[in-house]
Design a protein around this motif. Structure first.
Motif, PDB file in Angstrom:
ATOM      1  N   GLU A   1     100.976  77.463  -9.834  1.00 23.81           N
ATOM      2  CA  GLU A   1     100.703  76.158 -10.438  1.00 23.81           C
ATOM      3  C   GLU A   1     101.900  75.693 -11.281  1.00 23.81           C
ATOM      4  O   GLU A   1     102.774  76.494 -11.645  1.00 23.81           O
ATOM      5  N   ASN A   2     101.927  74.432 -11.624  1.00 24.93           N
ATOM      6  CA  ASN A   2     103.031  73.807 -12.352  1.00 24.93           C
ATOM      7  C   ASN A   2     102.972  74.165 -13.843  1.00 24.93           C
ATOM      8  O   ASN A   2     102.711  73.317 -14.700  1.00 24.93           O
ATOM      9  N   THR A   3     103.265  75.415 -14.152  1.00 23.85           N
ATOM     10  CA  THR A   3     103.163  75.893 -15.540  1.00 23.85           C
ATOM     11  C   THR A   3     104.323  75.410 -16.416  1.00 23.85           C
ATOM     12  O   THR A   3     104.222  75.451 -17.644  1.00 23.85           O
ATOM     13  N   PHE A   4     105.431  74.986 -15.802  1.00 27.50           N
ATOM     14  CA  PHE A   4     106.571  74.504 -16.584  1.00 27.50           C
ATOM     15  C   PHE A   4     106.452  73.012 -16.906  1.00 27.50           C
ATOM     16  O   PHE A   4     107.335  72.448 -17.545  1.00 27.50           O
TER      17      PHE A   4
ATOM     18  N   PHE B   1     106.726  70.293 -15.109  1.00 24.69           N
ATOM     19  CA  PHE B   1     107.626  69.313 -14.514  1.00 24.69           C
ATOM     20  C   PHE B   1     106.821  68.088 -14.102  1.00 24.69           C
ATOM     21  O   PHE B   1     105.623  68.164 -13.845  1.00 24.69           O
ATOM     22  N   ASN B   2     107.507  66.969 -14.004  1.00 29.67           N
ATOM     23  CA  ASN B   2     106.833  65.701 -13.736  1.00 29.67           C
ATOM     24  C   ASN B   2     107.151  65.204 -12.322  1.00 29.67           C
ATOM     25  O   ASN B   2     108.194  65.539 -11.752  1.00 29.67           O
ATOM     26  N   ASN B   3     106.242  64.429 -11.760  1.00 28.92           N
ATOM     27  CA  ASN B   3     106.436  63.785 -10.453  1.00 28.92           C
ATOM     28  C   ASN B   3     106.620  64.772  -9.307  1.00 28.92           C
ATOM     29  O   ASN B   3     107.320  64.483  -8.334  1.00 28.92           O
ATOM     30  N   ILE B   4     106.009  65.955  -9.420  1.00 28.74           N
ATOM     31  CA  ILE B   4     106.088  66.925  -8.327  1.00 28.74           C
ATOM     32  C   ILE B   4     104.687  67.274  -7.847  1.00 28.74           C
ATOM     33  O   ILE B   4     103.690  66.985  -8.514  1.00 28.74           O
ATOM     34  N   GLN B   5     104.628  67.910  -6.667  1.00 26.32           N
ATOM     35  CA  GLN B   5     103.355  68.385  -6.136  1.00 26.32           C
ATOM     36  C   GLN B   5     102.762  69.441  -7.075  1.00 26.32           C
ATOM     37  O   GLN B   5     103.481  70.066  -7.862  1.00 26.32           O
ATOM     38  N   SER B   6     101.480  69.668  -6.976  1.00 28.71           N
ATOM     39  CA  SER B   6     100.769  70.484  -7.965  1.00 28.71           C
ATOM     40  C   SER B   6     101.149  71.955  -7.954  1.00 28.71           C
ATOM     41  O   SER B   6     100.956  72.659  -8.940  1.00 28.71           O
ATOM     42  N   GLN B   7     101.724  72.434  -6.839  1.00 28.07           N
ATOM     43  CA  GLN B   7     102.074  73.849  -6.747  1.00 28.07           C
ATOM     44  C   GLN B   7     103.550  74.041  -6.444  1.00 28.07           C
ATOM     45  O   GLN B   7     104.175  73.245  -5.737  1.00 28.07           O
ATOM     46  N   TYR B   8     104.118  75.116  -7.003  1.00 27.58           N
ATOM     47  CA  TYR B   8     105.460  75.553  -6.639  1.00 27.58           C
ATOM     48  C   TYR B   8     105.333  76.558  -5.502  1.00 27.58           C
ATOM     49  O   TYR B   8     104.300  77.197  -5.314  1.00 27.58           O
TER      50      TYR B   8
ATOM     51  N   LYS C   1     111.333  76.264 -22.536  1.00 26.48           N
ATOM     52  CA  LYS C   1     110.459  77.323 -22.013  1.00 26.48           C
ATOM     53  C   LYS C   1     110.722  77.624 -20.543  1.00 26.48           C
ATOM     54  O   LYS C   1     110.021  78.419 -19.932  1.00 26.48           O
ATOM     55  N   ILE C   2     111.714  76.975 -19.952  1.00 23.44           N
ATOM     56  CA  ILE C   2     111.989  77.110 -18.512  1.00 23.44           C
ATOM     57  C   ILE C   2     112.829  78.352 -18.265  1.00 23.44           C
ATOM     58  O   ILE C   2     113.906  78.507 -18.841  1.00 23.44           O
ATOM     59  N   ASN C   3     112.343  79.247 -17.399  1.00 19.15           N
ATOM     60  CA  ASN C   3     113.067  80.450 -17.000  1.00 19.15           C
ATOM     61  C   ASN C   3     113.021  80.574 -15.489  1.00 19.15           C
ATOM     62  O   ASN C   3     111.945  80.604 -14.893  1.00 19.15           O
ATOM     63  N   GLY C   4     114.189  80.672 -14.848  1.00 19.84           N
ATOM     64  CA  GLY C   4     114.208  80.866 -13.415  1.00 19.84           C
ATOM     65  C   GLY C   4     115.272  80.024 -12.745  1.00 19.84           C
ATOM     66  O   GLY C   4     116.029  79.290 -13.389  1.00 19.84           O
TER      67      GLY C   4
END
Length: 371
Positions: free
Chosen positions: A151-154, A156-163, A255-258
């Motif tokens: 799920e989009n835990t970071f 982010f905006n304007n993206i699909q609900s899942q990474y 909080k973004i890691n990766g």
């Protein structure tokens, strides 16, 4: 080059191996040659004050391909070719890590994520449809599922609900990596000369004659490891591809890691020292970015800033601290060119934007061309 007797004798006499290009490939080749032939005299020539091209300018992704990248590769290459490339990227990364050590290159195993814009639902659905098949294809290599959904835990905006999450991806510090390679080469007695541009070379009977700047000398073997600049000295199918990058000033409470891929990997970003490093946009102007000139363009830089503001760091204040570009080497096929050009001249070029992953391996393969 107004050289003295001592300079000529110490640096340009009785050279066994000369390597043009002091990036990942060139220095890896030099180190492999020194390991095989400890008493050999090895000279590395670099036209810049630092390694030019992409080795010190890339984003530091330790990756072997996002889900959409692998799917697209399968559209243009055979299954065996794609698997072989993935294995080379995995083996190349491991060779790099083993050679320098994870602590030295600041390797972090945060995993990698592929994001899909809301406007790119077709790509998102295709990746969802193909995910299980790609996982099955890669299972003999990894023994586990590679691509998972998160799920989009970071936020982010304007993206699909899942990474699409890849647990095997990591990141490293490009500057520390190249500094470590240079220092290791120096410790091994490998000479590196900067501000030396190769003007021409000519095969002799048992040697190669080189002209650098306004000075000529001979070497027993010559290796070309200039990647995106290779077309300037070789008649081979290598096109330069400029990649533009920017980095923010430190962001409060980041909080973004990766490592993150967006739009089939044409955009990519990561965290580094509480900053966001973001690059890409070559797809906005393929022809214009087919250049060996460093620099930035307004349309691509504006797009990068738009992604930062609207997708990556929405509702977050940020400032851009620095912008730069690197030059990659690409071709019609996603395959490096590692081959002899004559009896004593060899090349390891066209890394296709995969230099961090395959550069060490290409350097090793290049050195092994000498019998």
């Amino acid at each position: 080059m107004n050289l003295s007797y001592w300079e000529i004798k110490s640096w340009f006499t009785d050279i066994d191996y000369t390597i043009v290009g002091s990036g990942i490939v060139g220095l890896s080749c030099a180190l492999q040659l020194k390991r095989r032939y400890p008493k050999s005299k090895i000279l590395v020539l670099e036209k810049g004050i630092l390694p030019q091209g992409a080795s010190t300018k890339n984003a530091g992704f330790a990756c072997f391909g996002s889900l959409s990248e692998i799917i697209e590769d399968l559209d243009n290459h055979s299954e065996n070719e794609v698997l072989d490339l993935i294995k080379k990227r995995i083996n190349g990364l491991q060779l790099l890590r083993d050679s320098l050590g994870d602590k030295t290159i600041n390797y972090k195993h945060y995993g990698g994520y592929e994001l899909f814009l809301k406007s790119d639902k077709a790509l998102y659905n295709r990746c969802l449809d193909k995910r299980n098949a790609i996982n099955d294809l890669l299972k003999p290599i990894f023994k586990k599922e590679v691509f998972l959904l998160k799920e989009n835990t970071f936020n982010f905006n304007n993206i699909q609900s899942q990474y699409c999450f890849n647990q095997y991806e990591g990141q490293l510090d490009t500057g520390k990596m190249m500094q470590a390679l240079i220092e290791k080469a120096h410790r091994q007695g490998i000479k590196i000369l900067n501000n030396c541009k190769l003007n021409r070379f000519e095969q002799a009977t048992n040697s190669v004659n080189l002209e650098i700047n306004d000075f000529e000398f001979a070497t027993k073997h010559l290796f070309i490891a200039t990647n995106g600049f290779a077309s300037q000295s070789l008649n081979l199918s290598v096109k330069p591809a400029r990649a533009q990058v920017l980095i923010t000033k430190p962001v409060n409470n980041l909080k973004i890691n990766g490592t993150f891929h967006l739009d089939k990997g044409y955009y990519y970003f990561r965290n580094i020292n509480n900053r966001i490093l973001l690059g890409g946009g070559r797809n906005l102007d393929f022809k214009g970015e087919e250049t060996t000139q460093f620099g930035e363009t307004l349309n691509i830089q504006n797009k990068l800033e738009e992604l930062l503001a609207n997708t990556i760091l929405p509702h977050t204040k940020f400032e851009i601290e620095h912008r730069w570009s690197g030059i990659m080497g690409v071709g019609n096929q996603k395959k490096a060119i590692v081959k002899p050009l004559s009896n004593n001249v060899f090349c390891g070029i066209r890394l296709g934007g995969m230099g961090v992953a395959i550069g060490s391996l290409v350097g090793k393969e290049l050195a092994e061309l000498v019998q």
